[in-house]
Design a protein around this motif. Structure first.
Motif, PDB file in Angstrom:
ATOM      1  N   ALA A  64      -1.158  -0.522  12.782  1.00  0.00           N
ATOM      2  CA  ALA A  64      -2.289   0.399  12.568  1.00  0.00           C
ATOM      3  C   ALA A  64      -1.681   1.699  12.063  1.00  0.00           C
ATOM      4  CB  ALA A  64      -3.068   0.623  13.855  1.00  0.00           C
ATOM      5  N   TYR A  65      -1.838   1.989  10.790  1.00  0.00           N
ATOM      6  CA  TYR A  65      -1.089   3.089  10.186  1.00  0.00           C
ATOM      7  C   TYR A  65      -1.865   3.761   9.065  1.00  0.00           C
ATOM      8  CZ  TYR A  65      -0.193  -0.572   6.729  1.00  0.00           C
ATOM      9  OH  TYR A  65      -0.340  -1.579   5.805  1.00  0.00           O
ATOM     10  N   VAL A  66      -1.385   4.931   8.717  1.00  0.00           N
ATOM     11  CA  VAL A  66      -1.811   5.599   7.492  1.00  0.00           C
ATOM     12  C   VAL A  66      -0.569   5.790   6.625  1.00  0.00           C
ATOM     13  CG1 VAL A  66      -3.782   6.754   8.518  1.00  0.00           C
ATOM     14  CG2 VAL A  66      -1.561   7.883   8.546  1.00  0.00           C
ATOM     15  N   ARG A  67      -0.735   5.647   5.325  1.00  0.00           N
ATOM     16  CA  ARG A  67       0.368   5.829   4.379  1.00  0.00           C
ATOM     17  C   ARG A  67      -0.076   6.815   3.311  1.00  0.00           C
ATOM     18  NH1 ARG A  67       1.115   0.913   3.082  1.00  0.00           N
ATOM     19  NH2 ARG A  67       0.138   0.906   1.013  1.00  0.00           N
ATOM     20  N   ILE A  68       0.707   7.842   3.146  1.00  0.00           N
ATOM     21  CA  ILE A  68       0.363   8.905   2.198  1.00  0.00           C
ATOM     22  C   ILE A  68       1.332   8.875   1.023  1.00  0.00           C
ATOM     23  CG2 ILE A  68       0.044  11.385   1.916  1.00  0.00           C
ATOM     24  CD1 ILE A  68      -0.372  11.551   4.949  1.00  0.00           C
ATOM     25  N   PRO A  69       0.844   8.664  -0.185  1.00  0.00           N
ATOM     26  CA  PRO A  69       1.726   8.750  -1.350  1.00  0.00           C
ATOM     27  C   PRO A  69       2.170  10.194  -1.587  1.00  0.00           C
ATOM     28  CG  PRO A  69      -0.306   7.545  -1.859  1.00  0.00           C
ATOM     29  CD  PRO A  69      -0.515   8.241  -0.558  1.00  0.00           C
ATOM     30  N   VAL A  70       3.446  10.385  -1.798  1.00  0.00           N
ATOM     31  CA  VAL A  70       3.999  11.688  -2.161  1.00  0.00           C
ATOM     32  C   VAL A  70       4.851  11.496  -3.404  1.00  0.00           C
ATOM     33  CG1 VAL A  70       3.970  12.565   0.210  1.00  0.00           C
ATOM     34  CG2 VAL A  70       5.991  11.353  -0.636  1.00  0.00           C
ATOM     35  N   GLU A  71       5.256  12.583  -3.995  1.00  0.00           N
ATOM     36  CA  GLU A  71       6.052  12.490  -5.210  1.00  0.00           C
ATOM     37  C   GLU A  71       7.351  11.736  -4.942  1.00  0.00           C
ATOM     38  OE1 GLU A  71       7.998  15.341  -8.687  1.00  0.00           O
ATOM     39  OE2 GLU A  71       6.814  16.213  -7.046  1.00  0.00           O
ATOM     40  N   GLY A  72       7.508  10.624  -5.629  1.00  0.00           N
ATOM     41  CA  GLY A  72       8.738   9.843  -5.494  1.00  0.00           C
ATOM     42  C   GLY A  72       8.770   8.893  -4.328  1.00  0.00           C
ATOM     43  N   GLY A  73       7.660   8.754  -3.568  1.00  0.00           N
ATOM     44  CA  GLY A  73       7.709   7.849  -2.434  1.00  0.00           C
ATOM     45  C   GLY A  73       6.460   7.871  -1.590  1.00  0.00           C
TER      46      GLY A  73
ATOM     47  N   PHE B 141       6.955  -1.001  15.722  1.00  0.00           N
ATOM     48  CA  PHE B 141       7.336   0.324  16.186  1.00  0.00           C
ATOM     49  C   PHE B 141       6.161   1.281  15.992  1.00  0.00           C
ATOM     50  CE2 PHE B 141      10.985  -1.954  14.601  1.00  0.00           C
ATOM     51  CZ  PHE B 141      11.982  -1.723  15.531  1.00  0.00           C
ATOM     52  N   GLU B 142       6.207   2.394  16.720  1.00  0.00           N
ATOM     53  CA  GLU B 142       5.277   3.494  16.482  1.00  0.00           C
ATOM     54  C   GLU B 142       6.075   4.736  16.125  1.00  0.00           C
ATOM     55  OE1 GLU B 142       2.545   4.227  19.633  1.00  0.00           O
ATOM     56  OE2 GLU B 142       1.605   2.248  19.496  1.00  0.00           O
ATOM     57  N   GLY B 143       5.601   5.459  15.112  1.00  0.00           N
ATOM     58  CA  GLY B 143       6.305   6.659  14.710  1.00  0.00           C
ATOM     59  C   GLY B 143       6.007   7.021  13.268  1.00  0.00           C
ATOM     60  N   VAL B 144       7.007   7.582  12.622  1.00  0.00           N
ATOM     61  CA  VAL B 144       6.876   8.063  11.246  1.00  0.00           C
ATOM     62  C   VAL B 144       8.024   7.493  10.421  1.00  0.00           C
ATOM     63  CG1 VAL B 144       6.778  10.093   9.746  1.00  0.00           C
ATOM     64  CG2 VAL B 144       5.792  10.202  12.040  1.00  0.00           C
ATOM     65  N   ARG B 145       7.694   7.112   9.186  1.00  0.00           N
ATOM     66  CA  ARG B 145       8.705   6.588   8.272  1.00  0.00           C
ATOM     67  C   ARG B 145       8.437   7.132   6.875  1.00  0.00           C
ATOM     68  NH1 ARG B 145       9.811   0.156   6.819  1.00  0.00           N
ATOM     69  NH2 ARG B 145      11.978   0.409   6.097  1.00  0.00           N
ATOM     70  N   ALA B 146       9.487   7.582   6.207  1.00  0.00           N
ATOM     71  CA  ALA B 146       9.379   8.074   4.830  1.00  0.00           C
ATOM     72  C   ALA B 146      10.338   7.292   3.953  1.00  0.00           C
ATOM     73  CB  ALA B 146       9.701   9.566   4.765  1.00  0.00           C
ATOM     74  N   ARG B 147       9.845   6.804   2.835  1.00  0.00           N
ATOM     75  CA  ARG B 147      10.680   6.099   1.851  1.00  0.00           C
ATOM     76  C   ARG B 147      10.458   6.740   0.490  1.00  0.00           C
ATOM     77  NH1 ARG B 147       9.222  -0.112   3.246  1.00  0.00           N
ATOM     78  NH2 ARG B 147       7.235   0.861   3.831  1.00  0.00           N
ATOM     79  N   PHE B 148      11.543   7.108  -0.147  1.00  0.00           N
ATOM     80  CA  PHE B 148      11.422   7.797  -1.427  1.00  0.00           C
ATOM     81  C   PHE B 148      12.692   7.621  -2.242  1.00  0.00           C
ATOM     82  CE2 PHE B 148      12.911  10.612   1.878  1.00  0.00           C
ATOM     83  CZ  PHE B 148      13.974  11.282   1.319  1.00  0.00           C
ATOM     84  N   SER B 149      12.606   8.004  -3.492  1.00  0.00           N
ATOM     85  CA  SER B 149      13.738   7.937  -4.420  1.00  0.00           C
ATOM     86  C   SER B 149      14.116   9.360  -4.827  1.00  0.00           C
ATOM     87  CB  SER B 149      13.363   7.102  -5.648  1.00  0.00           C
ATOM     88  OG  SER B 149      14.427   7.054  -6.578  1.00  0.00           O
ATOM     89  N   PRO B 150      15.199   9.929  -4.248  1.00  0.00           N
ATOM     90  CA  PRO B 150      15.558  11.320  -4.544  1.00  0.00           C
ATOM     91  C   PRO B 150      16.146  11.518  -5.935  1.00  0.00           C
ATOM     92  CG  PRO B 150      17.171  10.327  -3.082  1.00  0.00           C
ATOM     93  CD  PRO B 150      16.080   9.327  -3.229  1.00  0.00           C
ATOM     94  N   ALA B 151      16.659  10.429  -6.543  1.00  0.00           N
ATOM     95  CA  ALA B 151      17.242  10.502  -7.885  1.00  0.00           C
ATOM     96  C   ALA B 151      17.296   9.100  -8.462  1.00  0.00           C
ATOM     97  CB  ALA B 151      18.639  11.124  -7.828  1.00  0.00           C
TER      98      ALA B 151
END
Length: 434
Positions: A108-117, A146-156
């Protein structure tokens, strides 16, 4: 019992003919998507090898997963329902962890698109890197979540980053009576335990190499306080070329033991290399070595037993379920493997010789230990054959396999070892994605 089996098989067959929920409407692409899977598995074990056990064992298990997402534009809402149950168990049966988790909210989650991830928050399943320290464990009836926060992105360019801060979710029920009756209980996150990590991946290297570096942390209230850094270098499989997978993991921190706090000094390594022939069935012949330290001296001030945290086992050690014998701790395992794949069929054949890294530490799965080391270190030789076949492409798959553990000196003579023959395991499973 028969009515459960008939109902489970009937439900599975119905999913094969039932169409998936459409993702498109007359006005274009729908913001709502729905997918899922159903499966049923029968497994049996001829001889129990765990301490204090005797006789044979069997289990019939079923699992249904239904996953949906709604794309609201700036945010995506997601959830997944899980129903995992087990039957044919009795008072003497082994019921592996995660076999029963009835009517549960797996995600049960929310996912927010951000620049690059993306940034994801809530309850979710998670695979990190090779999965040897954190993975979903899909063969098990109830996956890790799991419960918590996860961020996945491409820094370069050619770089990917995965950062998470979570608490593991405890699978319920835990008591024997509730497990035998498939009692539905609400899972809860263990916020007294924090599992976090930073994982970086570099692609675009010469010869199609892939490099990963990471640092994972496990902080348990009144328990272990660990840091696990690691490096992994891989080359993917491809016809007519060699591939390999090299990973090394160190571990430091504190481990409470018997009222004392010991200094952790442990490590694990995985090395595998193979070649895929450009021929019918695309045969890949490979060999692998797995090493994970054990605690050499229980009387000293150091803790040397490697903690695999939430890692998977099936990819490196073969089929799990009732049969699983290996855990990534106090272990040396090595041997060859053959993979074959042609159209809807796939076959895996592997053999592993396995020993304790420390003959005075435990064999976790069997609950055996010889603190003076007089039972030797050899667990035995594990041989497995398994295969899958799509009876109906992308709609119905059958999988079956068998495994035997030719027990070594430690498995036969350690204090409390089962006085039984070499265990033979077999299973058959039907899976239907929809």
């Amino acid at each position: 019992m028969k009515r459960f089996l008939v109902a489970g098989l009937s439900g599975l067959m119905m999913t094969v003919s039932a169409p998936a929920v459409a993702a498109a409407s007359d006005e274009g692409v729908s913001p709502f998507t729905l997918k899922g899977s159903a499966r049923i598995r029968y497994e049996s074990l001829s001889d129990l090898f765990r301490a204090g056990s005797e006789g044979s064992d069997q289990m019939l298990s079923s699992r249904v997963r239904i996953h949906g997402e709604y794309d609201a534009g700036r945010v995506v809402f997601g959830g997944e329902f899980l129903d995992a149950r087990a039957w044919l168990t009795d008072s003497g049966s082994v019921i592996p962890n995660g076999s029963v988790n009835a009517a549960e909210l797996l995600q049960a989650y929310v996912r927010i698109p951000v620049e690059g991830g993306t940034i994801q928050a809530g309850r979710f399943v998670m695979n990190a890197g090779s999965g040897r320290l954190a993975t979903e464990q899909g063969f098990r009836n109830s996956p890790n979540n799991f419960e918590g926060v996860r961020a996945r992105f491409s820094p370069a360019e050619n770089w990917a980053a995965d950062v998470f801060y979570t608490a593991p979710v405890r699978i319920r029920p835990g008591d024997r009576n509730a497990l035998e009756n498939n009692t539905a209980q609400i899972d809860e996150a263990e916020w007294g335990t924090r599992f976090w990590g930073v994982h970086l991946t570099r692609t675009g290297l010469p010869n199609n190499l892939r490099l990963e570096a990471y640092l994972f942390g496990l902080n348990e209230e009144n328990g272990a306080d660990l840091l696990t850094p690691g490096l992994r270098l891989t080359r993917p499989r491809a016809a007519g070329q060699y591939d390999f997978d090299l990973e090394i993991m160190g571990q430091t921190g504190d481990q409470p033991v018997g009222g004392n706090t010991l200094d952790v000094r442990a490590w694990s390594a995985h090395a595998a290399a193979g070649y895929t022939f450009d021929a019918a069935w695309s045969p890949r012949l490979s060999a692998q070595l797995v090493y994970a330290t054990g605690d050499d001296n229980p009387a000293d001030a150091r803790w040397n037993r490697f903690n695999p945290m939430f890692g998977g086992r099936r990819g490196d050690f073969g089929t799990t379920g009732l049969s699983f014998t290996h855990f990534r701790e106090n272990l040396i395992a090595f041997g060859p493997r053959l993979d074959l794949r042609e159209g809807p069929a796939a076959i895996v054949v592997q053999v592993q010789e396995s020993r304790l890294a420390s003959d005075t530490d435990r064999w976790r799965v069997a609950g055996l230990r010889d603190t003076v080391g007089q039972s030797g270190s050899r667990i035995g030789t594990l041989a497995e054959v398994r295969g899958t076949y799509w009876l109906k492409p992308d709609r119905l798959q059958i999988e079956a396999g068998t495994m035997v553990l030719f027990r070594g000196e430690f498995a036969r003579t350690a204090p409390g070892a089962a006085a039984s023959s070499d265990p033979v395991y077999g299973y058959v499973m039907l899976s239907a994605p929809f």
